[in-house]
Design a protein around this motif. Sequence first.
Motif, mmCIF file in Angstrom:
data_model
loop_
_atom_site.group_PDB
_atom_site.id
_atom_site.type_symbol
_atom_site.label_atom_id
_atom_site.label_comp_id
_atom_site.label_asym_id
_atom_site.label_seq_id
_atom_site.Cartn_x
_atom_site.Cartn_y
_atom_site.Cartn_z
ATOM 1 N N ALA A 1 0.721 -1.232 -0.046
ATOM 2 C CA ALA A 1 0.181 0.065 -0.166
ATOM 3 C C ALA A 1 0.809 1.265 0.122
ATOM 4 O O ALA A 1 0.557 2.185 -0.733
ATOM 5 N N ILE A 2 1.915 1.190 0.898
ATOM 6 C CA ILE A 2 3.081 2.494 0.695
ATOM 7 C C ILE A 2 3.377 2.651 -0.735
ATOM 8 O O ILE A 2 3.649 3.854 -1.153
ATOM 9 N N LEU A 3 3.750 1.669 -1.337
ATOM 10 C CA LEU A 3 4.571 1.674 -2.677
ATOM 11 C C LEU A 3 3.497 2.299 -3.555
ATOM 12 O O LEU A 3 3.897 3.293 -4.564
ATOM 13 N N ARG A 4 2.034 1.944 -3.671
ATOM 14 C CA ARG A 4 1.137 2.206 -4.534
ATOM 15 C C ARG A 4 0.881 3.961 -4.031
ATOM 16 O O ARG A 4 0.847 4.671 -5.194
ATOM 17 N N ALA A 5 0.935 4.401 -2.783
ATOM 18 C CA ALA A 5 0.751 5.709 -2.382
ATOM 19 C C ALA A 5 1.755 6.445 -3.062
ATOM 20 O O ALA A 5 1.654 7.674 -3.387
ATOM 21 N N LEU A 6 2.862 5.929 -2.795
ATOM 22 C CA LEU A 6 4.228 6.861 -3.256
ATOM 23 C C LEU A 6 4.116 6.931 -4.841
ATOM 24 O O LEU A 6 4.423 8.078 -5.258
ATOM 25 N N ARG A 7 3.770 5.960 -5.630
ATOM 26 C CA ARG A 7 3.599 6.197 -6.895
ATOM 27 C C ARG A 7 2.519 7.300 -7.183
ATOM 28 O O ARG A 7 2.535 7.973 -8.345
ATOM 29 N N ASP A 8 1.537 7.149 -6.467
ATOM 30 C CA ASP A 8 0.157 7.585 -7.056
ATOM 31 C C ASP A 8 0.409 9.421 -6.775
ATOM 32 O O ASP A 8 -0.046 10.137 -7.439
ATOM 33 N N GLU A 9 1.331 9.716 -5.342
ATOM 34 C CA GLU A 9 1.510 10.964 -5.358
ATOM 35 C C GLU A 9 2.447 11.400 -5.979
ATOM 36 O O GLU A 9 2.173 12.855 -6.721
ATOM 37 N N MET A 10 3.477 10.698 -6.658
ATOM 38 C CA MET A 10 4.359 11.205 -7.867
ATOM 39 C C MET A 10 3.761 11.547 -9.226
ATOM 40 O O MET A 10 3.909 12.469 -9.663
ATOM 41 N N VAL A 11 2.746 10.730 -9.346
ATOM 42 C CA VAL A 11 1.878 10.774 -10.634
ATOM 43 C C VAL A 11 0.938 12.035 -10.784
ATOM 44 O O VAL A 11 0.860 12.659 -11.598
ATOM 45 N N ASP A 12 0.316 12.020 -9.522
ATOM 46 C CA ASP A 12 -0.324 13.432 -9.226
ATOM 47 C C ASP A 12 0.303 14.456 -9.404
ATOM 48 O O ASP A 12 -0.454 15.496 -9.663
ATOM 49 N N ARG A 13 1.530 14.580 -9.120
ATOM 50 C CA ARG A 13 2.242 15.852 -9.199
ATOM 51 C C ARG A 13 2.763 15.994 -10.398
ATOM 52 O O ARG A 13 3.759 16.830 -10.791
ATOM 53 N N GLY A 14 2.539 15.109 -11.265
ATOM 54 C CA GLY A 14 2.974 15.374 -12.858
ATOM 55 C C GLY A 14 4.455 14.713 -13.222
ATOM 56 O O GLY A 14 5.063 14.780 -14.250
ATOM 57 N N PHE A 15 5.074 13.586 -12.243
ATOM 58 C CA PHE A 15 6.120 13.108 -12.614
ATOM 59 C C PHE A 15 5.877 11.979 -13.475
ATOM 60 O O PHE A 15 4.999 11.273 -13.221
ATOM 61 N N VAL A 16 7.054 11.452 -14.184
ATOM 62 C CA VAL A 16 6.782 10.178 -15.037
ATOM 63 C C VAL A 16 7.891 9.430 -14.534
ATOM 64 O O VAL A 16 9.010 9.629 -14.146
#
Length: 511
Positions: A174-189
Amino acid sequence: MSDQMALRRDKVAALRAEGIDPHPPVWPVTHSLAEVRAEWADLDDGAETGDEVTVAGRLVARRGQGKLAFGALRDDGTEVQLFVQVNALGEDGMATFTDVVDVGDWLGVVGEVMVTRRGELSIRPRELVVLGKALRPLPDQYYGLADVETRSRQRELDLVVNADTRRVFAKRAAILRALRDEMVDRGFVEVETPMLHPIPGGATARPFVTHHNTLDSDLYLRIAPELYLKRLVVGGMSRVFELNRSFRNEGMSPRHNPEFTMLESYQAYGDHEDGMELAEGLVRRAAEAVGTLAITYPDRFADPVVVEESDAATDEQSPLRDVSLERPFARVTMLDLVRTATGLDVSYDDVEELRGVCNLNEVAWEPDWGAGRLVNGLFEELVEETLWDPVFVTEYPVEISPLARRHRSKDHVTERFELFVVGREFANGFSELTDPDDQRDRFEAQAAAREAGDDEAMFVDEPYLRAMEHGMPPTVGLGLGVDRLVMLLTGATSIRDVILFPTLRPETPTS
């Protein structure tokens, strides 16, 4: 163990003698055990649905025989009771369940969903197939698997018998998913960069070395993806990140594993202030993903408390201490923290004074250390482990920050920060050095240190310098230690407990 394994092998031979494969190739299921629990959650006691399902799982408990027996089938952390009746399964099937099947076997079951009179959701099998015969017995379900070495070395058994272990790794996912989601939400690739490097770079650490036979050249397992990611920024990818595995050929401890996971990111046009805001956002998003921003963590510096495990045994554990991840994280310079710890108005301008302060506080130092390394040595010995609540330590010395931009208004320091919580470092970031000439000078200083015997110092990375000479925009970088973050958010005190298969000494051969 030998007697039990021999008995189980006899059962395998008996199955094969009857033309039954104890390890069949496939078993199509109609429902997972979790789906059974969800779909038939609201039945009344004693209900018989007439609904038939095909399920599979490991048998983790069994009792009874004759005309009625019970079992517990588990798959992916969910258990459902088996209500085994001879009039449903037949005499032969009942004999298989009671005499041939063992706890630990994988079973395929076809049967009716029902609820016992005592209210237990169950499956009444009309067909039961051995999907994978367990030749070794499982550890006792009641006592679990307590030995830390065995739990780390045989994680598969740890997951079978310890529910807490399964919860830790569910939270890690769940932590790994959250980190990915936060980065994608901020426009990171999200990108992937090489794990085999011709030059070890991106951090000061000792690398693992391997050899490529076809190229006849040595390669290094990456110690950090930093320099490749920054080359992507040069190429015009303004926001990139990688959830990466990195490797450092260094000692092991409750906080260090030679193979570890980091999140590393680079953002064009930003600076260290943006990096701290991103780090804080990532930690909060991860904490929310596992339930709360107000957590507790064992305080290893406090007096231990005695915990009674049984009538005959006791254990000492560190008391839990509150940690709040909700309020804005504090920001304090390294020099100010050292001044507070020593009670002295030290500065970067007087190396002799800093050496004297180190001696006064019994902090070891080397003759070639400048003021920056001396201040950092005082910080590591006197301050680091006292930083319990989240705090960004800022303005790291130039001497220990070979890739960071010099501070725009202060001498001796860089626009670098590290995030500390519960006395441990969790993130490192800085405004990136984008001047290729300055970067070359610092690489060459690192190379000189390596020639002088510092085997953790960096090499001169000519491909990276060439990329910088094409022009690099203002950039901020961040590295976040994923394993340590999982430790914090699950209450684990050893990195072994949050890595499925940590690095261990070679196992002594056993039967």
